[in-house]
Design a protein around this motif. Structure first.
Motif, PDB file in Angstrom:
ATOM      1  N   LYS A 373       0.864  -1.197   0.000  1.00 38.93           N
ATOM      2  CA  LYS A 373       0.000   0.000   0.000  1.00 38.93           C
ATOM      3  C   LYS A 373       0.884   1.225   0.000  1.00 38.93           C
ATOM      4  O   LYS A 373       1.713   1.373   0.910  1.00 38.93           O
ATOM      5  CB  LYS A 373      -0.861   0.018   1.260  1.00 38.93           C
ATOM      6  CG  LYS A 373      -2.206  -0.611   1.069  1.00 38.93           C
ATOM      7  CD  LYS A 373      -3.155  -0.226   2.185  1.00 38.93           C
ATOM      8  CE  LYS A 373      -4.479  -0.947   1.995  1.00 38.93           C
ATOM      9  NZ  LYS A 373      -5.227  -1.010   3.233  1.00 38.93           N
ATOM     10  N   GLY A 374       0.719   2.075  -0.993  1.00 39.02           N
ATOM     11  CA  GLY A 374       1.519   3.299  -1.068  1.00 39.02           C
ATOM     12  C   GLY A 374       3.017   3.006  -1.038  1.00 39.02           C
ATOM     13  O   GLY A 374       3.762   3.709  -0.348  1.00 39.02           O
ATOM     14  N   GLY A 375       3.424   1.949  -1.683  1.00 41.91           N
ATOM     15  CA  GLY A 375       4.841   1.616  -1.764  1.00 41.91           C
ATOM     16  C   GLY A 375       5.389   0.916  -0.513  1.00 41.91           C
ATOM     17  O   GLY A 375       6.559   0.556  -0.459  1.00 41.91           O
ATOM     18  N   MET A 376       4.531   0.722   0.487  1.00 43.31           N
ATOM     19  CA  MET A 376       4.970   0.067   1.733  1.00 43.31           C
ATOM     20  C   MET A 376       4.298  -1.295   1.876  1.00 43.31           C
ATOM     21  O   MET A 376       3.171  -1.487   1.421  1.00 43.31           O
ATOM     22  CB  MET A 376       4.494   0.887   2.951  1.00 43.31           C
ATOM     23  CG  MET A 376       5.142   2.224   3.114  1.00 43.31           C
ATOM     24  SD  MET A 376       6.676   2.056   4.019  1.00 43.31           S
ATOM     25  CE  MET A 376       6.092   1.553   5.632  1.00 43.31           C
ATOM     26  N   LEU A 377       4.972  -2.205   2.540  1.00 41.75           N
ATOM     27  CA  LEU A 377       4.319  -3.471   2.863  1.00 41.75           C
ATOM     28  C   LEU A 377       3.582  -3.293   4.189  1.00 41.75           C
ATOM     29  O   LEU A 377       4.140  -2.741   5.145  1.00 41.75           O
ATOM     30  CB  LEU A 377       5.345  -4.598   2.984  1.00 41.75           C
ATOM     31  CG  LEU A 377       6.049  -4.970   1.675  1.00 41.75           C
ATOM     32  CD1 LEU A 377       7.084  -6.058   1.912  1.00 41.75           C
ATOM     33  CD2 LEU A 377       5.054  -5.428   0.622  1.00 41.75           C
TER      34      LEU A 377
END
Ligand code: PHB
Length: 405
Positions: A373-377
């Motif tokens: 999500k949004g480049g984050m895990l």
């Protein structure tokens, strides 16, 4: 007259005792964990959790204080931790021992505290049998059977897994973990087609030959237990490198394999991984959000908490409860156990309680999936099992890591 004098003496003695009990007192406690070597990150997380609790709850002990004496257990094996505990008990004269990441460390301490009657609060070690080894021990962390059974049942019932291979780090919590998984999985109609011991908890092995063997069995699921830390990161990478997802094999496990502090480093290999565990840092409760905020304020936005940190935090909450019960007098095991059997706490992981019968933790277990999500895990909770006890003890299955099937 004689009677009056005697009664007065009793009253004076009583006053002296009560005054003494409420004088300010420093409680010396021993903290044993890996502070150097391959597992140092785990020791640091646990200590950070404990220290954060102390910082945020300074006023809870009134005028009493804690002196925490930290000892490095270095390796997962028992001898160094045992020597540290011996020294803490006899030379430092600590009134309580806490910490203990690795099961063999906790196990090696049990005979010592059985002699000295020193209370122990276990902040991590998960082998189910540990609290049975000493009436002076309580466990605030988790048992391998809590997550193992639940992910086993979930895999068979909801993840379309008919067959599974179980890989495990070959030491007590690993043996517990695959027994628990098998219990849950086969109880719901699945079949474990292979069990693969994958080296010891010290050095991270090359997982490639183990995962190749698993892949050759063509299971629907690969269940893996490895101790948190750098083992977990290597698992996701090997799974990816061998293209096991493409081969239709789903990686599952207890949340040790998606430890929050390791997660971002796993990259896309971790996306879709399903685990069962008692904590991840994305839990939505107000308690957890406040905890994560306080943790990041203390240790930096790039150093998140994880289940090991929460073990340290909640463990210290238990230590505080025991010290409050002693209220200025010596902290004996009798006082600590009385205070902690049935002890309840609103933890960042949800409500927890120490089972008064087994001195083990009762807590929620969450089924979670890793998403990007949004480049984050992130970990997303899919299901919550409330107030889970240790199944192996509930069913009286004996030593839960022995071959049961
Ligand atoms: C253990 O040795 O009991 C242990 C260590 C690390 C984990 C889980 C269990 O992540």
């Amino acid at each position: 007259m004689k009677k009056f004098v005697a009664m007065s003496l009793v009253a004076v003695a009583f006053t002296i005792i009560t005054v003494k009990a409420t004088e300010a007192r420093e409680y010396k406690i021993g903290f044993i964990g890996p502070m150097s070597g391959g597992a140092a990150q785990l020791g640091q997380q646990m200590k950070r959790g404990a220290k954060l609790y102390m910082k945020l709850h300074k006023d809870q002990l009134g005028k009493h204080t804690i002196k925490m004496i930290v000892r490095d257990s270095k390796r997962p094996g028992g001898p160094i931790a045992k020597a540290a505990a011996q020294e803490l008990i006899t030379r430092e004269k600590v009134e309580l021992i806490t910490g203990l990441i690795f099961s063999p460390n906790a196990m090696s301490v049990a005979p010592l505290v059985n002699k000295s009657k020193t209370p122990v609060v276990i902040m991590n070690a998960g082998t189910t049998f540990i609290p049975n080894m000493s009436p002076h021990m309580v466990r605030v962390s988790f048992t391998m059977w809590q997550a193992g059974v639940i992910i086993g049942e979930h895999a068979a019932s909801n993840l379309n897994c008919k067959t599974a291979v179980a890989g495990y780090t070959n030491y007590p919590p690993g043996k517990d973990s695959i027994n628990a998984f098998r219990h849950g999985f086969e109880g719901k109609g699945g079949k474990v087609v292979d069990e693969i011991p994958m080296g010891g908890p010290g050095k991270v092995p090359d997982f490639t030959p183990f995962f190749q063997r698993a892949k050759s069995k063509k299971p629907n699921c690969l269940y893996v237990f490895v101790p948190a830390g750098n083992h977990a990161a290597a698992v996701a990478k090997t799974y990816q490198a061998l293209a096991m997802r493409k081969a239709g094999i789903r990686l599952i496990g207890p949340g040790d394999i998606t430890q929050d502090t390791q997660l971002q480093g796993m990259g896309s290999a971790a996306v879709g991984l399903v685990t069962a565990h008692h904590y991840h840092m994305f839990l939505k409760s107000a308690e957890n959000q406040a905890f994560v905020k306080a943790w990041k304020a203390e240790y930096g936005a790039n150093n998140p908490p994880d289940f090991v940190g929460v073990g340290g935090y909640d463990g210290m909450a238990a230590v505080y409860a025991a010290i409050r019960a002693a209220n200025g007098s010596k902290l004996t095991s009798a006082i600590a156990m009385k205070a902690l059997k049935g002890w309840k706490f609103e933890s960042p992981r949800g409500p927890i309680m120490i089972d008064p019968e087994t001195r083990d933790i009762i807590q929620n277990i969450y089924i979670s999936i890793v998403r990007k999500k949004g480049g984050m895990l992130v970990q997303e909770t899919q299901k919550t099992f409330k107030a889970v006890k240790d199944k192996c003890k509930e069913l009286k299955l004996g030593k839960c890591g022995k071959k049961l099937y």
